[in-house]
Write a protein that holds these residues in place. Structure first.
Motif, mmCIF file in Angstrom:
data_model
loop_
_atom_site.group_PDB
_atom_site.id
_atom_site.type_symbol
_atom_site.label_atom_id
_atom_site.label_comp_id
_atom_site.label_asym_id
_atom_site.label_seq_id
_atom_site.Cartn_x
_atom_site.Cartn_y
_atom_site.Cartn_z
ATOM 1 N N VAL A 181 -0.166 14.145 -2.173
ATOM 2 C CA VAL A 181 -1.150 13.132 -2.578
ATOM 3 C C VAL A 181 -0.517 11.744 -2.578
ATOM 4 C CG1 VAL A 181 -2.589 12.320 -4.481
ATOM 5 C CG2 VAL A 181 -2.586 14.736 -3.870
ATOM 6 N N ALA A 182 0.749 11.628 -2.999
ATOM 7 C CA ALA A 182 1.413 10.323 -3.012
ATOM 8 C C ALA A 182 1.529 9.761 -1.600
ATOM 9 C CB ALA A 182 2.778 10.439 -3.664
ATOM 10 N N ARG A 183 1.917 10.613 -0.636
ATOM 11 C CA ARG A 183 1.989 10.160 0.753
ATOM 12 C C ARG A 183 0.598 9.759 1.248
ATOM 13 N NH1 ARG A 183 6.190 11.199 4.207
ATOM 14 N NH2 ARG A 183 4.650 11.473 5.874
ATOM 15 N N THR A 184 -0.398 10.567 0.919
ATOM 16 C CA THR A 184 -1.777 10.240 1.302
ATOM 17 C C THR A 184 -2.187 8.895 0.722
ATOM 18 O OG1 THR A 184 -2.371 12.589 1.389
ATOM 19 C CG2 THR A 184 -4.179 10.997 1.163
ATOM 20 N N GLY A 185 -1.905 8.695 -0.561
ATOM 21 C CA GLY A 185 -2.288 7.454 -1.224
ATOM 22 C C GLY A 185 -1.614 6.234 -0.620
ATOM 23 N N ARG A 186 -0.316 6.354 -0.349
ATOM 24 C CA ARG A 186 0.379 5.194 0.232
ATOM 25 C C ARG A 186 -0.169 4.854 1.612
ATOM 26 N NH1 ARG A 186 4.824 7.781 -2.327
ATOM 27 N NH2 ARG A 186 5.559 8.750 -0.384
ATOM 28 N N ARG A 187 -0.529 5.863 2.394
ATOM 29 C CA ARG A 187 -1.072 5.584 3.722
ATOM 30 C C ARG A 187 -2.478 4.995 3.640
ATOM 31 N NH1 ARG A 187 -0.146 10.664 7.636
ATOM 32 N NH2 ARG A 187 -1.038 9.155 9.119
ATOM 33 N N ILE A 188 -3.294 5.475 2.706
ATOM 34 C CA ILE A 188 -4.648 4.952 2.551
ATOM 35 C C ILE A 188 -4.619 3.531 2.004
ATOM 36 C CG2 ILE A 188 -6.719 5.171 1.104
ATOM 37 C CD1 ILE A 188 -6.547 8.184 1.509
ATOM 38 N N VAL A 189 -3.734 3.268 1.057
ATOM 39 C CA VAL A 189 -3.690 1.944 0.426
ATOM 40 C C VAL A 189 -2.909 0.947 1.260
ATOM 41 C CG1 VAL A 189 -2.946 0.653 -1.618
ATOM 42 C CG2 VAL A 189 -3.956 2.928 -1.887
ATOM 43 N N LEU A 190 -1.724 1.338 1.749
ATOM 44 C CA LEU A 190 -0.788 0.395 2.361
ATOM 45 C C LEU A 190 -0.595 0.579 3.857
ATOM 46 C CD1 LEU A 190 2.024 0.523 -0.366
ATOM 47 C CD2 LEU A 190 0.169 -1.138 -0.163
ATOM 48 N N GLY A 191 -0.935 1.743 4.382
ATOM 49 C CA GLY A 191 -0.735 1.973 5.805
ATOM 50 C C GLY A 191 0.337 3.008 6.075
ATOM 51 N N ASP A 192 0.425 3.428 7.326
ATOM 52 C CA ASP A 192 1.324 4.514 7.709
ATOM 53 C C ASP A 192 2.796 4.185 7.448
ATOM 54 O OD1 ASP A 192 -0.903 5.887 8.509
ATOM 55 O OD2 ASP A 192 -0.649 5.466 10.654
ATOM 56 N N ALA A 193 3.166 2.913 7.524
ATOM 57 C CA ALA A 193 4.570 2.547 7.343
ATOM 58 C C ALA A 193 5.082 2.886 5.948
ATOM 59 C CB ALA A 193 4.754 1.052 7.619
ATOM 60 N N ALA A 194 4.179 2.990 4.967
ATOM 61 C CA ALA A 194 4.593 3.244 3.583
ATOM 62 C C ALA A 194 4.650 4.725 3.243
ATOM 63 C CB ALA A 194 3.629 2.546 2.626
ATOM 64 N N ALA A 195 4.314 5.587 4.179
ATOM 65 C CA ALA A 195 4.168 7.010 3.865
ATOM 66 C C ALA A 195 5.397 7.588 3.174
ATOM 67 C CB ALA A 195 3.863 7.793 5.138
ATOM 68 N N GLY A 196 6.578 7.310 3.689
ATOM 69 C CA GLY A 196 7.791 7.941 3.167
ATOM 70 C C GLY A 196 8.577 7.090 2.193
ATOM 71 N N ASP A 197 7.989 6.057 1.648
ATOM 72 C CA ASP A 197 8.724 5.146 0.754
ATOM 73 C C ASP A 197 8.856 5.762 -0.639
ATOM 74 O OD1 ASP A 197 9.826 3.062 -0.687
ATOM 75 O OD2 ASP A 197 8.631 1.509 0.310
ATOM 76 N N GLU A 198 9.893 6.571 -0.830
ATOM 77 C CA GLU A 198 10.123 7.226 -2.111
ATOM 78 C C GLU A 198 10.620 6.246 -3.169
ATOM 79 O OE1 GLU A 198 9.231 10.234 -2.875
ATOM 80 O OE2 GLU A 198 8.489 10.588 -0.840
ATOM 81 N N GLU A 199 11.288 5.168 -2.734
ATOM 82 C CA GLU A 199 11.735 4.174 -3.713
ATOM 83 C C GLU A 199 10.528 3.517 -4.388
ATOM 84 O OE1 GLU A 199 15.260 0.902 -3.970
ATOM 85 O OE2 GLU A 199 13.908 0.700 -2.249
ATOM 86 N N LEU A 200 9.532 3.180 -3.589
ATOM 87 C CA LEU A 200 8.305 2.625 -4.155
ATOM 88 C C LEU A 200 7.652 3.632 -5.105
ATOM 89 C CD1 LEU A 200 6.069 0.485 -4.303
ATOM 90 C CD2 LEU A 200 5.078 1.489 -2.216
ATOM 91 N N ALA A 201 7.656 4.900 -4.711
ATOM 92 C CA ALA A 201 7.085 5.938 -5.570
ATOM 93 C C ALA A 201 7.809 5.984 -6.915
ATOM 94 C CB ALA A 201 7.161 7.301 -4.884
ATOM 95 N N GLY A 202 9.139 5.834 -6.885
ATOM 96 C CA GLY A 202 9.906 5.836 -8.122
ATOM 97 C C GLY A 202 9.578 4.653 -9.011
#
Length: 450
Positions: A181-202
């Motif tokens: 869901v976090a990957r889904t949310g980052r892609r829906i909100v910010l775009g595909d480039a943010a999908a794997g940004d675990e630092e942002l998730a932290g």
């Protein structure tokens, strides 16, 4: 019928009744049980929720359903115990809405500890104007009220790709759901480039943690501000190059797309728990699961993304899951003007508490209150039933309710299209009353291929 609210301009913050009609007040023993049931640690929550409901029923019986003033640990709240008072609650103008389904990322102060209204009217006015502007942006970007979001097609493509992580193993638990869901949310909100940004998730996780511990908020204030600044700076980088269909892409040109994007990402935190609860309930109700799976397969077979975005039966299942297990069980609002409840006047600054979960599971007013019945949401006008408010009502209704339903229902559809929920923990008893709480940390689903 509920008495119409009166506005007199009174500004005192201490509840004061009409000289003709005294307010109903909880006794010391009742207040003690009320507070104890709402402040127990997590491991005792199921028993505490049952005790809380019993306390509210006893208060309602003793006071004839009238709103009751209850003294909590840090102040007095006016508790609404009868459905006839709900419409006024949702219609009242407020100075400090409490966190609820439409604002799950807001700091979660205990419901009997609201922040007092700001005495400086200019500050209140500016804060009100800021909230109204944010609301306008949210309504536009989230397509408030539209069952199928304008970016439905790209969003469903993202959901289909990320849902593969949900079914990568034969057991589905919260950690896997959160990651997908976090990957889904980052892609829906910010775009595909943010999908794997675990630092942002932290960073987002730290902001959520700082907001949810009001006693530590002051001590953590400076550190939380630093994390917030880093978070919004990173989000601004993504926003500058985000695809047009993303939420930040749709928000371009507004004053603070980064701040709003932080808001939207934090709101996604509510989806994993709702997803797991919905699938667990469907696993315990095989006929409902078969109906939902058939809908998912039929929608996927039709051309275009709109059909898959609608999913009326699965959306009803999600709504019913939220009726039984709402994101926030109690809603609280602080009145901006003097109001009248059942012939008793209360001044501006009165904290009014609506125990939403209690009302949504009240067998005296809701048929099959403790049973999973998604069909209740398919009847005309069900979404406007004042007794049940998974996303609130009135001006405080969640502007992202339809998008949240789209995402959660589509994730369920992706799981059910190729898999069956063949078992789950905890084990539910469909004919009997469902448990008072379902901690997503303890949910484990067993998936088998269809």
């Amino acid at each position: 019928m509920t008495a119409a609210p009166r506005t007199t301009g009174s500004g005192t913050s201490r509840p004061a009744a009409s000289p003709d009609v005294p307010p109903a007040r909880a006794g010391r023993a009742e207040a003690a049980r009320f507070v104890a049931a709402r402040t127990v640690p997590g491991f005792a929550r199921p028993r505490a929720m049952r005790a809380y409901a019993a306390t509210l029923r006893a208060l309602r019986a003793r006071h004839g359903g009238a709103p009751v003033l209850v003294r909590g640990l840090s102040g007095t709240v006016l508790v609404l115990l009868d459905p006839q008072d709900m419409r006024q609650f949702y219609a009242e103008p407020v100075s400090c809405p409490a966190p609820d389904a439409q604002d799950p990322q807001a700091p979660q102060d205990p419901p009997d500890r609201p922040d007092p209204p700001d005495p400086h009217k200019s500050l209140i006015r500016r804060d009100h104007e800021r909230r109204e502007e944010q609301r306008r942006i949210n309504d536009q970007v989230l397509a408030a009220g539209a069952p199928v979001h304008p970016s439905c097609g790209p969003f469903l493509g993202v959901i289909a790709e990320e849902a593969r992580h949900l079914t990568a193993a034969d057991t589905l638990r919260l950690a896997r759901a959160r990651s997908a869901v976090a990957r889904t949310g980052r892609r829906i909100v910010l775009g595909d480039a943010a999908a794997g940004d675990e630092e942002l998730a932290g960073w987002l996780s730290r902001l959520r943690g700082a907001g949810n511990w009001p006693g530590l908020r002051k001590a953590r204030g400076r550190a939380a501000r630093t994390v917030y600044d880093r978070t919004t700076a990173r989000i601004a980088e993504y926003a500058a190059r985000a695809e047009p269909h993303t939420l930040v892409g749709r928000a371009r040109g507004h004053a603070d797309p980064a701040g709003q994007a932080c808001h939207w990402l934090l709101a996604m935190d509510t989806v994993p728990g709702t997803l797991l609860r919905t699938l667990l309930l469907l696993g315990a109700h095989p006929a409902e699961q078969d109906t939902a799976a058939a809908e998912a397969r039929a929608a996927g077979a039709r051309a275009g993304g709109a059909a898959l975005g609608e999913l009326p039966r699965l959306r009803a299942c999600v709504r019913e899951s939220l009726r039984l297990y709402p994101v926030v069980p109690d809603l609280i609002r602080v009145t901006r003007a003097e109001t009248e409840w059942r012939g008793v006047r209360y001044p501006a600054g009165t904290s009014v508490l609506l125990p939403a979960l209690f009302h949504q599971r009240d067998p005296e007013h809701v048929p099959a209150a403790h049973v999973f019945v998604p069909g209740r949401w398919t009847t005309p006008g069900a979404d406007r039933d004042i007794r049940m408010a998974p996303f609130s009502h009135g001006a405080g209704r969640c502007p992202g309710d339809q998008l949240g339903l789209l995402v959660t229902a589509a994730l369920c559809a992706e799981v059910l299209r190729g898999h069956r929920v063949a078992g789950g923990r905890p084990v539910l008893d469909p004919p009997g009353p469902l448990p008072a709480t379902l901690d997503p940390q303890g949910i484990r689903l067993t998936l088998t291929r269809r």
